[in-house]
Motif scaffolding. Structure first.
Motif, PDB file in Angstrom:
ATOM      1  N   LYS A 175       7.429   7.276   7.680  1.00 22.89           N
ATOM      2  CA  LYS A 175       7.478   5.821   7.841  1.00 22.89           C
ATOM      3  C   LYS A 175       8.127   5.217   6.608  1.00 22.89           C
ATOM      4  O   LYS A 175       7.873   5.644   5.476  1.00 22.89           O
ATOM      5  N   VAL A 176       8.958   4.193   6.832  1.00 20.91           N
ATOM      6  CA  VAL A 176       9.669   3.520   5.744  1.00 20.91           C
ATOM      7  C   VAL A 176       9.685   2.020   6.009  1.00 20.91           C
ATOM      8  O   VAL A 176       9.865   1.593   7.152  1.00 20.91           O
ATOM      9  N   ARG A 177       9.491   1.251   4.950  1.00 23.16           N
ATOM     10  CA  ARG A 177       9.787  -0.176   5.003  1.00 23.16           C
ATOM     11  C   ARG A 177      10.654  -0.510   3.806  1.00 23.16           C
ATOM     12  O   ARG A 177      10.670   0.217   2.797  1.00 23.16           O
ATOM     13  N   VAL A 178      11.391  -1.622   3.919  1.00 18.23           N
ATOM     14  CA  VAL A 178      12.319  -1.998   2.855  1.00 18.23           C
ATOM     15  C   VAL A 178      11.824  -3.263   2.175  1.00 18.23           C
ATOM     16  O   VAL A 178      11.277  -4.166   2.809  1.00 18.23           O
ATOM     17  N   LEU A 179      11.987  -3.301   0.853  1.00 14.67           N
ATOM     18  CA  LEU A 179      11.536  -4.421   0.038  1.00 14.67           C
ATOM     19  C   LEU A 179      12.746  -5.114  -0.574  1.00 14.67           C
ATOM     20  O   LEU A 179      13.580  -4.475  -1.208  1.00 14.67           O
ATOM     21  N   GLY A 180      12.838  -6.430  -0.363  1.00 16.48           N
ATOM     22  CA  GLY A 180      13.892  -7.212  -0.999  1.00 16.48           C
ATOM     23  C   GLY A 180      13.393  -7.780  -2.311  1.00 16.48           C
ATOM     24  O   GLY A 180      12.961  -7.050  -3.208  1.00 16.48           O
ATOM     25  N   ASP A 225       1.999   2.152   4.249  1.00 16.25           N
ATOM     26  CA  ASP A 225       1.228   3.081   3.402  1.00 16.25           C
ATOM     27  C   ASP A 225       1.983   4.384   3.204  1.00 16.25           C
ATOM     28  O   ASP A 225       1.417   5.379   2.766  1.00 16.25           O
ATOM     29  N   HIS A 226       3.296   4.364   3.507  1.00 18.34           N
ATOM     30  CA  HIS A 226       4.134   5.558   3.327  1.00 18.34           C
ATOM     31  C   HIS A 226       5.204   5.284   2.264  1.00 18.34           C
ATOM     32  O   HIS A 226       4.895   5.211   1.089  1.00 18.34           O
ATOM     33  N   GLY A 268       0.795  -1.224   0.000  1.00 18.13           N
ATOM     34  CA  GLY A 268       0.000   0.000   0.000  1.00 18.13           C
ATOM     35  C   GLY A 268       0.824   1.268   0.000  1.00 18.13           C
ATOM     36  O   GLY A 268       0.326   2.330   0.380  1.00 18.13           O
ATOM     37  N   ALA A 269       2.092   1.188  -0.395  1.00 19.42           N
ATOM     38  CA  ALA A 269       2.992   2.334  -0.302  1.00 19.42           C
ATOM     39  C   ALA A 269       2.535   3.511  -1.146  1.00 19.42           C
ATOM     40  O   ALA A 269       2.128   3.353  -2.296  1.00 19.42           O
ATOM     41  N   ALA A 270       2.626   4.693  -0.545  1.00 16.28           N
ATOM     42  CA  ALA A 270       2.326   5.914  -1.296  1.00 16.28           C
ATOM     43  C   ALA A 270       3.441   6.229  -2.284  1.00 16.28           C
ATOM     44  O   ALA A 270       3.196   6.807  -3.349  1.00 16.28           O
ATOM     45  N   ARG A 271       4.664   5.842  -1.939  1.00 10.71           N
ATOM     46  CA  ARG A 271       5.824   6.100  -2.799  1.00 10.71           C
ATOM     47  C   ARG A 271       6.754   4.899  -2.764  1.00 10.71           C
ATOM     48  O   ARG A 271       6.960   4.309  -1.709  1.00 10.71           O
ATOM     49  N   VAL A 272       7.314   4.559  -3.919  1.00  6.27           N
ATOM     50  CA  VAL A 272       8.287   3.471  -4.036  1.00  6.27           C
ATOM     51  C   VAL A 272       9.604   4.065  -4.515  1.00  6.27           C
ATOM     52  O   VAL A 272       9.653   4.752  -5.542  1.00  6.27           O
ATOM     53  N   HIS A 273      10.660   3.819  -3.772  1.00  5.16           N
ATOM     54  CA  HIS A 273      11.981   4.374  -4.095  1.00  5.16           C
ATOM     55  C   HIS A 273      12.916   3.249  -4.519  1.00  5.16           C
ATOM     56  O   HIS A 273      12.910   2.169  -3.920  1.00  5.16           O
TER      57      HIS A 273
END
Length: 412
Positions: free
Chosen positions: A37-42, A54-55, A15-20
């Motif tokens: 808020k940040v989460r990391v994707l492998g 959602d951030h 649900g991320a608002a932005r993908v970096h």
């Protein structure tokens, strides 16, 4: 338009608002410092919302691999987003190896380490036990290095992304070795209980596959290192397979790693599937529980008692062993473990009914779930309070917290 991403299995839409997708560590630091808020994707191989937010969602796959082998310390330093299979090929070409690999070589190093992902082997720890150091972008945007022996190290390796973004990992190396893989079929179920320890120790790495039907275990995959004693003609009543096999009998074995006792490089035998094979998505869900290895027979009996609920959702179950470690949130913390891995059909209702039955049946054995799979409940870690205190220090703003971490790790 907001980019919508799904995990490998397709059951989670982020649900991320932005993908970096930063290509420099400095960019990661800037993103974290400026985010709420940040989460990391492998590589997206988790089956639950452990990475969801959602951030801001940050993929580390674009960071330069920058593989550095230290021949004196026998370590390799590499970007966290690199996949195990890619690193393994480079190490093998240089004459080196890792102690173990997971079933799939396609998973990212940092993601696999952070969730306690493992291979199999009675004396082998999970993949995180090979970590000698990590570089983490903490909640303040600072780049921190922790090495084995540092006070916080054991809390920072299997950390579920709750302490920061791991941008670099240093792993222990071994000299290059070869593995041969033998598959045995139709192990009598009674022999599993009577000779569990011998079966689990029959090779460097051993995996058993069963659909929990009838009086036999479908297959036993025995991976033996060069220099080990020859494989037995029979394994406690199980016969050598007449040809190449897939863990799920009805599926083609063409993408499985070489069998039949043919020796080959460690990285082409320890995984079950070849690196050049891209696993299909959307065709399965997965769950895994760990109990003490001494309780294996009781765990097998517990699964058998709920098989009527488990089997309708099941494609195959894999049984493996993992040695104990000292990593705070590791599912193998403080105890040698037997792993019960369930590959399910992609029907969430059926799967959740099976998960509920398994968790109730295995609860008396103190079952711990794999952090990246489908589960309902996780028992509190013995070092949970220590981890919460470490998270408060490295992430004082709570940048890396999400609902998953709050519920399963940081809740009192």
């Amino acid at each position: 338009m907001t980019e919508r991403l799904r995990n490998w299995a397709g059951n989670i839409e982020f649900g991320a608002a932005r993908v970096h997708r930063p290509d420099r560590v400095e960019q990661v630091q800037e993103i974290v410092a400026g985010a709420e808020k940040v989460r990391v994707l492998g590589t997206g191989h988790s089956f639950n919302p452990i990475a969801d937010t959602d951030h801001d969602l940050v993929s580390v796959g674009g960071l330069p691999a920058d593989v550095r082998i230290d021949t004196e310390r026998m370590t390799v330093s590499v970007a966290g987003g690199v996949r195990y299979g890619e690193l393994a090929r480079r190490l093998d070409a240089a004459g080196y190896a890792l102690h173990n690999l997971g079933s799939l070589p396609h998973i990212s190093i940092a993601g696999a380490v952070a969730t306690g992902t493992h291979g199999s082997g009675a004396g082998l720890g999970n993949l995180a036990t090979a970590v000698a150091g990590v570089e983490i972008v903490t909640g303040t945007g600072e780049l921190m290095t922790l090495r084995r022996g540092d006070a916080d190290f054991d809390g920072a390796v299997v950390a579920l992304g709750a302490l920061g973004i791991v941008v670099r990992v240093t792993l222990d190396l071994l000299p290059r070795y070869e593995i041969s893989q033998h598959v045995f079929e139709r192990l009598p179920r009674a022999q599993l209980d009577a000779h569990w320890d011998e079966i689990a120790a029959a090779g460097y790495s051993v995996s058993l596959f069963t659909a929990w039907g009838g009086d036999t275990v479908d297959q036993v995959w025995v991976k033996r290192r060069d220099g080990d004693a020859p494989a037995p003609a029979r394994l406690f009543g199980a016969e050598p397979a007449a040809g190449k096999r897939h863990p799920i009998a009805v599926m083609s074995p063409v993408h499985c790693t070489e069998q039949g006792g043919v020796p080959g490089p460690w990285h082409e035998r320890l995984p079950h599937f070849k690196l050049e094979f891209t696993p299909s998505s959307g065709e399965e869900l997965q769950t895994e529980y760990f109990v003490a290895r001494a309780d294996a027979a009781e765990a097998f009996a517990a699964v058998g008692r709920v098989r009527d609920v488990v089997v309708p959702a099941l494609q195959i179950c894999e049984i493996r062993t993992v040695a104990a470690d000292s990593l705070w949130l590791s599912p193998h913390y403080g105890r040698d473990s037997v792993a019960l891995h369930f590959t399910w059909v992609p029907n969430l209702d059926l799967v959740l009914r099976a998960v509920d039955a398994l968790e109730e049946a295995l609860a008396p054995l103190g079952a711990r779930p794999h952090w990246g799979k489908v589960f309902r409940h996780a028992p509190r870690s013995a070092r949970g309070r220590d981890f919460a205190a470490l998270a408060a220090r490295l992430d004082p703003r709570g940048v890396f917290r999400n609902a998953f971490v709050e519920r399963h790790v940081l809740a009192e």
